[in-house]
Design a protein around this motif. Structure first.
Motif, PDB file in Angstrom:
ATOM      1  N   GLN A 146     -32.087  46.092  59.874  1.00 51.67           N
ATOM      2  CA  GLN A 146     -32.944  45.166  58.704  1.00 51.67           C
ATOM      3  C   GLN A 146     -32.480  44.303  58.490  1.00 51.67           C
ATOM      4  O   GLN A 146     -30.868  44.075  59.022  1.00 51.67           O
ATOM      5  N   ALA A 160     -33.994  51.953  56.579  1.00 53.79           N
ATOM      6  CA  ALA A 160     -34.346  52.399  55.638  1.00 53.79           C
ATOM      7  C   ALA A 160     -33.762  54.288  55.573  1.00 53.79           C
ATOM      8  O   ALA A 160     -32.977  55.192  55.441  1.00 53.79           O
ATOM      9  N   HIS A 187     -37.200  49.455  57.819  1.00 56.76           N
ATOM     10  CA  HIS A 187     -37.654  49.861  56.047  1.00 56.76           C
ATOM     11  C   HIS A 187     -38.856  50.554  56.173  1.00 56.76           C
ATOM     12  O   HIS A 187     -38.781  51.269  55.085  1.00 56.76           O
TER      13      HIS A 187
END
Length: 382
Positions: A146, A160, A187
């Motif tokens: 990310q 994530a 994500h």
């Protein structure tokens, strides 16, 4: 007074149709989904695939899953989604920047990670420059990591989905590169979500299996590749204990890795199994000992890429978490700068199997943020 246009989903103050994005397409499901997603959002997408090694030879192998097929898959995705696709021949660059160093590092008794060098020296350097030459506003990849905007600008954060996180392989991304790169999948909660998106876009690669091996070592047989690149590399030698006593012979240092237990062919020491503690290519020796001899507390690291807000040398020590292998969780450590790009890393709990040639990646404690990292360059010191 005119107001600035709102930021688009890539964080740029332009309408998607006016934003050109180069997508690095490997032919796999991840980068294909990134390209399709951005095209559907209305971006001016240009797909680029790198030819990194001899696909003609690979295609000639019956039933081979190879990069030739990957290029074909990337092209078909681009055709189906209606955006241009280019194949760039980076074979010489890849050989010089990645494969040759991989062979030399292996011969020197290290355990190299060529995927990091490929990101650093080919994808995020030469390909990124090509993207700029194509007047792209940014470059997007299918990596699971990310990019977040912090107080000092773009920051690198772990994905994530911890199971897919690729931060270990991307620690050498510089602040300048980070300003230009985008990672639209970082994500997502799981790889299953990526495959759902691939099915939604009707991509031919929706069910394509993930590649498991280093691209130029498709069978996972490193030693065979090294022997081909460096004839004579598999010269036999001695297996010795920590005192130098000869316990047996081996068939070439390149067949062994630090921490290895099986396949030594010398049994154990009484009731204790023996492990590879060190490799000495100059003497052609494999040094073995008990498991406790593998424990390492001090790790020398160099070629550091620092992504912290304050300068690396502004502190005598940094309390961070570090990861010394891609398959291990970060552990608490103290990082002591010895210069702008060199440090001594003290692991609060000793680790087994610390090997020269591996990366040591820095993470902020109790956070997903990556503070960069460097390369382990010497064998273990207790």
């Amino acid at each position: 007074m005119p107001t600035d246009p709102p930021l688009n989903s890539l964080g740029l103050p332009k309408a998607p149709a006016d934003t050109r994005v180069v997508v690095a397409m490997s032919g796999g499901v991840d980068s294909s989904v990134v390209a399709a997603m951005l095209k559907e959002e209305g971006y001016d997408v240009v797909g680029v695939t790198l030819q990194l090694y001899d696909h003609g030879a690979a295609l000639a192998k019956k039933g081979a899953c190879c990069a030739g097929q990957d290029i074909h898959d990337a092209r078909r995705v681009a055709e189906a989604m209606g955006f241009p696709h280019y194949v760039l021949d980076y074979e010489n660059t890849f050989r010089e920047s990645v494969i040759e160093e991989f062979a030399d590092a292996y011969l020197a008794g290290a355990t190299p990670v060529p995927c990091i060098r490929c990101n650093e020296r080919v994808k995020f350097k030469d390909l990124l420059e090509t993207a700029k030459d194509l007047d792209a506003d940014c470059m997007a990849t299918g990596h699971y990591i990310q990019r977040k905007i912090g107080a000092q600008g773009p920051e690198l954060h772990a994905a994530a989905d911890a199971a897919r996180d690729q931060s270990y392989f991307l620690f050498s991304t510089t602040p300048e590169q980070l300003a230009y790169l985008r990672f639209p999948l970082g994500h997502l909660p799981s790889k299953a979500e990526t495959r759902k998106l691939a099915a939604k876009y009707g991509l031919i690669v929706a069910d394509k299996p993930d590649s498991q091996d280093i691209c130029f070592v498709p069978s996972g047989n490193y030693a065979a590749v090294i022997e081909k690149l460096r004839p004579g590399a598999a010269d036999p030698g001695e297996i010795v204990d920590l005192s130098g006593r000869v316990l047996g012979t081996h068939r070439g240092v390149i067949h062994y890795t630090i921490g290895q237990r099986r396949g030594l062919g010398i049994g154990g020491l009484g009731d204790s199994p023996l492990y590879v503690i060190r490799l000495d290519p100059e003497r052609r020796q494999v040094i073995v000992g008990p498991k406790e001899a593998l424990a390492t507390r001090i790790v020398p690291v160099r070629e550091i890429n620092w992504l912290g807000d304050a300068p690396f040398e502004s502190r005598a020590e940094w309390p961070l978490s570090v990861r010394i292998r891609s398959t291990r969780a970060p552990r608490e450590a103290i990082v002591r700068p010895l210069g702008a790009t060199e440090a001594e890393v003290e692991l609060l709990t000793p680790e087994d199997g610390v090997s020269p040639g591996q990366a040591c990646v820095f993470y902020a404690p109790e956070s997903s943020r990556i503070f960069g990292g460097g390369w382990i360059w010497k064998g273990h010191t207790g």
